[in-house]
Motif scaffolding. Structure first.
Motif, PDB file in Angstrom:
ATOM      1  N   SER A  65       0.841  -1.359   0.013  1.00 21.35           N
ATOM      2  CA  SER A  65      -0.043  -0.130  -0.180  1.00 21.35           C
ATOM      3  C   SER A  65       0.766   1.133   0.017  1.00 21.35           C
ATOM      4  O   SER A  65       0.402   2.415  -0.184  1.00 21.35           O
ATOM      5  N   TYR A  66       2.119   1.096   0.424  1.00 24.88           N
ATOM      6  CA  TYR A  66       2.997   2.098   0.309  1.00 24.88           C
ATOM      7  C   TYR A  66       2.750   3.297   1.472  1.00 24.88           C
ATOM      8  O   TYR A  66       2.880   4.347   1.432  1.00 24.88           O
ATOM      9  N   LEU A  67       1.994   2.735   2.422  1.00 19.87           N
ATOM     10  CA  LEU A  67       1.493   3.660   3.649  1.00 19.87           C
ATOM     11  C   LEU A  67       1.954   3.092   4.918  1.00 19.87           C
ATOM     12  O   LEU A  67       2.198   1.944   4.966  1.00 19.87           O
ATOM     13  N   ILE A  68       2.456   4.120   5.749  1.00 19.29           N
ATOM     14  CA  ILE A  68       2.930   3.574   7.232  1.00 19.29           C
ATOM     15  C   ILE A  68       1.827   4.372   8.197  1.00 19.29           C
ATOM     16  O   ILE A  68       1.857   5.738   7.975  1.00 19.29           O
ATOM     17  N   VAL A  69       1.432   3.734   8.983  1.00 16.79           N
ATOM     18  CA  VAL A  69       0.468   4.590   9.811  1.00 16.79           C
ATOM     19  C   VAL A  69       1.024   4.496  11.208  1.00 16.79           C
ATOM     20  O   VAL A  69       1.599   3.358  11.921  1.00 16.79           O
ATOM     21  N   ALA A  70       0.969   5.666  11.766  1.00 16.49           N
ATOM     22  CA  ALA A  70       1.395   5.848  13.054  1.00 16.49           C
ATOM     23  C   ALA A  70      -0.006   6.206  14.316  1.00 16.49           C
ATOM     24  O   ALA A  70      -0.526   7.106  13.855  1.00 16.49           O
TER      25      ALA A  70
END
Length: 349
Positions: A65-70
């Motif tokens: 997804s090329y997403l990092i969630v913090a």
């Protein structure tokens, strides 16, 4: 009226280069199974058309997804925002996380989750289903919440735990809070203080115990009593109450270490309310070096937490894991440091 310029998409690049959409996506993602000649042709089309890859285009080449969630503490963050008290932790987390994500073609999104909510599992599951992140960064107190870590592990989502050393899944990262407390305490002892008080954070933060242990062990190692301990919740009001309890002791402290910038400011106010001076009567150290620490009177000595650096390292670990990189079982330590300013001095005899 001027016509709006049409946005260049991956379809335009594919047509210009005479290749499939999947080939363009593989070039964008720098995948190894693309011939050098083909990669050069696609890259030339990208440069000529001025194409900027979107996350949707990147995902065509695979399951990423090329997403990092913090995930950050919802209640505390929103309270600080509404009170316009700022959230330096979030600012530094964005600095380290977003810049590092950008270097690898990723994006970072911050989600606020209430760790005490009865609906946390449903809320987190909905966020994960909508975003489908490649990785998740957990900040305290989420870092050691078994419900959150268990849910991520069950869904096979790679995650990093900042400020937690509890055994279990996920990368573990710390700023060595215990040693930071040792540094602050040793600094005060070297100045000649023997009655050093400590205002700890709440028990639901794992790092609160590390900081308390660092202070206590240093006092005991020097043959001194570690009896001047009060607990707050990192907020101003709790810090004020804790400072007042310490200052009202039969043998009050000549120096105090506060575990957050708000509790440090509250301690400064409590000291002055008694007609005392900092550092003349009581030295003061903060455990957060937020911008306000440099503008108080006097400027406060403070533990500098490398939040941006820790977040950057967490992002690197999560992205490397997507490519099959080795999982680091040992905790990753990015040590904090102590900055000395005008709020600490030798005690008056």
């Amino acid at each position: 009226m001027a016509r709006r310029r049409q946005r260049v998409t991956i379809k335009h690049v594919a047509a210009d280069a005479g290749v499939s959409l999947q080939t363009v996506s593989r070039v964008i993602n720098k995948e190894p199974n693309v011939r050098a000649e083909m990669a050069e042709r696609v890259q030339a089309s990208i440069d000529r058309l001025g194409y900027v890859p979107s996350i949707a285009a990147q995902r065509m080449g695979g399951s990423r997804s090329y997403l990092i969630v913090a995930l950050n503490d919802r209640q505390r963050t929103i309270e600080d925002w509404r009170n316009r008290q700022g959230t330096d932790w979030v600012d530094q987390m964005l600095l380290g996380g977003m810049l590092t994500c950008a270097e690898h073609g990723y994006r970072m999104i911050v989600e606020l989750v209430d760790t005490h909510s009865d609906h946390i599992e449903r809320e987190l599951s909905a966020a994960l289903a909508a975003l489908q992140p490649d990785g998740v960064i957990l900040t305290p107190p989420h870092s050691h919440n078994p419900l959150i870590t268990g849910l991520l592990a069950e869904q096979h989502i790679c995650f990093a735990r900042v400020g937690s050393l509890v055994e279990g899944p996920g990368f573990r990262l710390t700023m060595d809070d215990q040693h930071a407390a040792v540094l602050a305490t040793e600094h005060l002892l070297q100045l000649g203080h023997r009655r050093v008080g400590f205002i700890a954070g709440p028990n639901d933060y794992e790092l609160s115990g590390w900081r308390t242990q660092g202070w206590r062990s240093t006092m005991v190692a020097n043959g001194l009593a570690a009896d001047l301990l009060a607990v707050g919740d990192f907020g101003y009001d709790s810090g004020l109450a804790a400072a007042e309890r310490l200052l009202a002791s039969a043998a009050p402290p000549t120096a105090i270490i506060a575990s957050s910038e708000q509790m440090a400011i509250a301690t400064l106010d409590a000291i002055r309310a008694r007609g005392l001076e900092v550092p003349g009567d009581v030295s003061l150290v903060s455990f957060d070096d937020t911008p306000i620490m440099r503008f108080t009177q006097p400027p406060l000595s403070a533990v500098v937490q490398p939040i941006a650096e820790v977040t950057a390292r967490a992002v690197e670990l999560l992205i490397a894991a997507q490519g099959g990189g080795d999982h680091e079982d040992a905790p990753v330590v990015v040590p904090a440091r102590l900055t000395i300013r005008e709020s600490t001095a030798a005690p008056r005899r």
